[in-house]
Design a protein around this motif. Structure first.
Motif, PDB file in Angstrom:
ATOM      1  N   MET A  83       0.854  -1.182   0.000  1.00 45.05           N
ATOM      2  CA  MET A  83       0.000   0.000   0.000  1.00 45.05           C
ATOM      3  C   MET A  83       0.895   1.239   0.000  1.00 45.05           C
ATOM      4  N   ALA A  84       0.655   2.169  -0.910  1.00 38.73           N
ATOM      5  CA  ALA A  84       1.474   3.371  -1.027  1.00 38.73           C
ATOM      6  C   ALA A  84       1.112   4.370   0.065  1.00 38.73           C
ATOM      7  N   SER A  85       2.143   5.021   0.584  1.00 36.10           N
ATOM      8  CA  SER A  85       1.921   6.019   1.632  1.00 36.10           C
ATOM      9  C   SER A  85       1.512   7.350   1.007  1.00 36.10           C
ATOM     10  N   SER A  86       0.577   8.031   1.630  1.00 36.30           N
ATOM     11  CA  SER A  86       0.138   9.327   1.118  1.00 36.30           C
ATOM     12  C   SER A  86       0.810  10.476   1.852  1.00 36.30           C
ATOM     13  N   LYS A  87       1.776  10.171   2.714  1.00 33.04           N
ATOM     14  CA  LYS A  87       2.476  11.209   3.458  1.00 33.04           C
ATOM     15  C   LYS A  87       3.450  11.937   2.550  1.00 33.04           C
ATOM     16  N   LEU A  88       3.527  13.241   2.743  1.00 31.88           N
ATOM     17  CA  LEU A  88       4.459  14.049   1.978  1.00 31.88           C
ATOM     18  C   LEU A  88       5.773  14.155   2.726  1.00 31.88           C
ATOM     19  N   GLY A  89       6.861  14.126   1.985  1.00 28.06           N
ATOM     20  CA  GLY A  89       8.158  14.361   2.590  1.00 28.06           C
ATOM     21  C   GLY A  89       8.348  15.856   2.824  1.00 28.06           C
ATOM     22  N   ASP A  90       9.351  16.192   3.608  1.00 27.69           N
ATOM     23  CA  ASP A  90       9.631  17.601   3.910  1.00 27.69           C
ATOM     24  C   ASP A  90       9.883  18.410   2.645  1.00 27.69           C
ATOM     25  N   ASP A  91      10.640  17.845   1.709  1.00 28.68           N
ATOM     26  CA  ASP A  91      10.937  18.559   0.468  1.00 28.68           C
ATOM     27  C   ASP A  91       9.669  18.804  -0.348  1.00 28.68           C
ATOM     28  N   GLN A  92       8.809  17.800  -0.417  1.00 28.86           N
ATOM     29  CA  GLN A  92       7.558  17.945  -1.159  1.00 28.86           C
ATOM     30  C   GLN A  92       6.671  19.009  -0.514  1.00 28.86           C
ATOM     31  N   LEU A  93       6.602  18.982   0.806  1.00 30.68           N
ATOM     32  CA  LEU A  93       5.788  19.950   1.530  1.00 30.68           C
ATOM     33  C   LEU A  93       6.319  21.371   1.306  1.00 30.68           C
ATOM     34  N   GLN A  94       7.615  21.543   1.415  1.00 33.86           N
ATOM     35  CA  GLN A  94       8.212  22.869   1.189  1.00 33.86           C
ATOM     36  C   GLN A  94       7.975  23.337  -0.243  1.00 33.86           C
ATOM     37  N   ASN A  95       8.029  22.425  -1.195  1.00 32.11           N
ATOM     38  CA  ASN A  95       7.763  22.777  -2.591  1.00 32.11           C
ATOM     39  C   ASN A  95       6.324  23.244  -2.768  1.00 32.11           C
ATOM     40  N   LEU A  96       5.378  22.560  -2.134  1.00 28.34           N
ATOM     41  CA  LEU A  96       3.967  22.963  -2.222  1.00 28.34           C
ATOM     42  C   LEU A  96       3.733  24.321  -1.558  1.00 28.34           C
ATOM     43  N   ILE A  97       4.377  24.558  -0.421  1.00 27.48           N
ATOM     44  CA  ILE A  97       4.252  25.839   0.267  1.00 27.48           C
ATOM     45  C   ILE A  97       4.814  26.947  -0.611  1.00 27.48           C
ATOM     46  N   PHE A  98       5.958  26.694  -1.244  1.00 29.80           N
ATOM     47  CA  PHE A  98       6.545  27.689  -2.156  1.00 29.80           C
ATOM     48  C   PHE A  98       5.598  27.989  -3.313  1.00 29.80           C
ATOM     49  N   LYS A  99       4.983  26.962  -3.878  1.00 32.43           N
ATOM     50  CA  LYS A  99       4.029  27.165  -4.971  1.00 32.43           C
ATOM     51  C   LYS A  99       2.832  27.994  -4.511  1.00 32.43           C
ATOM     52  N   LEU A 100       2.332  27.721  -3.302  1.00 27.22           N
ATOM     53  CA  LEU A 100       1.239  28.526  -2.757  1.00 27.22           C
ATOM     54  C   LEU A 100       1.654  29.987  -2.644  1.00 27.22           C
ATOM     55  N   GLN A 101       2.854  30.214  -2.140  1.00 30.03           N
ATOM     56  CA  GLN A 101       3.331  31.585  -1.963  1.00 30.03           C
ATOM     57  C   GLN A 101       3.385  32.321  -3.296  1.00 30.03           C
ATOM     58  N   THR A 102       3.784  31.634  -4.355  1.00 27.49           N
ATOM     59  CA  THR A 102       3.876  32.297  -5.662  1.00 27.49           C
ATOM     60  C   THR A 102       2.495  32.658  -6.214  1.00 27.49           C
ATOM     61  N   LEU A 103       1.449  32.010  -5.719  1.00 32.13           N
ATOM     62  CA  LEU A 103       0.093  32.300  -6.189  1.00 32.13           C
ATOM     63  C   LEU A 103      -0.572  33.449  -5.434  1.00 32.13           C
ATOM     64  N   LEU A 104       0.014  33.838  -4.327  1.00 27.17           N
ATOM     65  CA  LEU A 104      -0.577  34.908  -3.518  1.00 27.17           C
ATOM     66  C   LEU A 104      -0.013  36.251  -3.975  1.00 27.17           C
ATOM     67  N   PRO A 105      -0.886  37.145  -4.420  1.00 28.73           N
ATOM     68  CA  PRO A 105      -0.425  38.399  -5.023  1.00 28.73           C
ATOM     69  C   PRO A 105       0.568  39.196  -4.174  1.00 28.73           C
ATOM     70  N   HIS A 106       0.299  39.373  -2.899  1.00 29.94           N
ATOM     71  CA  HIS A 106       1.188  40.239  -2.124  1.00 29.94           C
ATOM     72  C   HIS A 106       2.346  39.487  -1.479  1.00 29.94           C
ATOM     73  N   LEU A 107       2.381  38.168  -1.578  1.00 33.98           N
ATOM     74  CA  LEU A 107       3.521  37.422  -1.048  1.00 33.98           C
ATOM     75  C   LEU A 107       4.484  36.973  -2.143  1.00 33.98           C
ATOM     76  N   ASN A 108       4.055  36.993  -3.393  1.00 32.71           N
ATOM     77  CA  ASN A 108       4.934  36.487  -4.444  1.00 32.71           C
ATOM     78  C   ASN A 108       5.919  37.534  -4.942  1.00 32.71           C
ATOM     79  N   HIS A 109       5.872  38.735  -4.388  1.00 39.81           N
ATOM     80  CA  HIS A 109       6.810  39.785  -4.792  1.00 39.81           C
ATOM     81  C   HIS A 109       7.914  39.987  -3.766  1.00 39.81           C
ATOM     82  N   LYS A 110       7.998  39.098  -2.803  1.00 39.91           N
ATOM     83  CA  LYS A 110       9.056  39.187  -1.794  1.00 39.91           C
ATOM     84  C   LYS A 110      10.380  38.759  -2.435  1.00 39.91           C
TER      85      LYS A 110
END
Length: 81
Positions: free
Chosen positions: A1-28
């Motif tokens: 059975m495959a694990s659905s847990k995200l690794g730290d690198d994957q989680l950080q990558n998703l957080i970075f992608k979220l930040q780039t989608l937020l208008p006032h946070l993606n210009h930092k």
């Protein structure tokens, strides 16, 4: 059975992608770090803002269509498909 847990690198990558989608946070600067909790809070706030805008536009559209001589059921069917 495959694990659905995200690794730290994957989680950080998703957080970075979220930040780039937020208008006032993606210009930092690249070297500035925004806390993950702030990015998640801003993401939730931004989604709520977008939902209010969608609701407002939907209401305005229906008012405009209501004032026109069109078959509203046909338009509704087109919009909902």
């Amino acid at each position: 059975m495959a694990s659905s847990k995200l690794g730290d690198d994957q989680l950080q990558n998703l957080i970075f992608k979220l930040q780039t989608l937020l208008p006032h946070l993606n210009h930092k600067p690249d070297d500035s770090t925004v806390p993950t909790a702030e990015i998640l809070k801003e993401t939730c706030d931004y989604i709520k803002k977008l939902q209010r805008e969608v609701d407002d536009l939907s209401e305005r559209l229906w008012k405009q269509l209501d004032s026109m001589d069109v078959d509203l059921e046909m338009v509704k069917d087109l919009l909902l498909t």
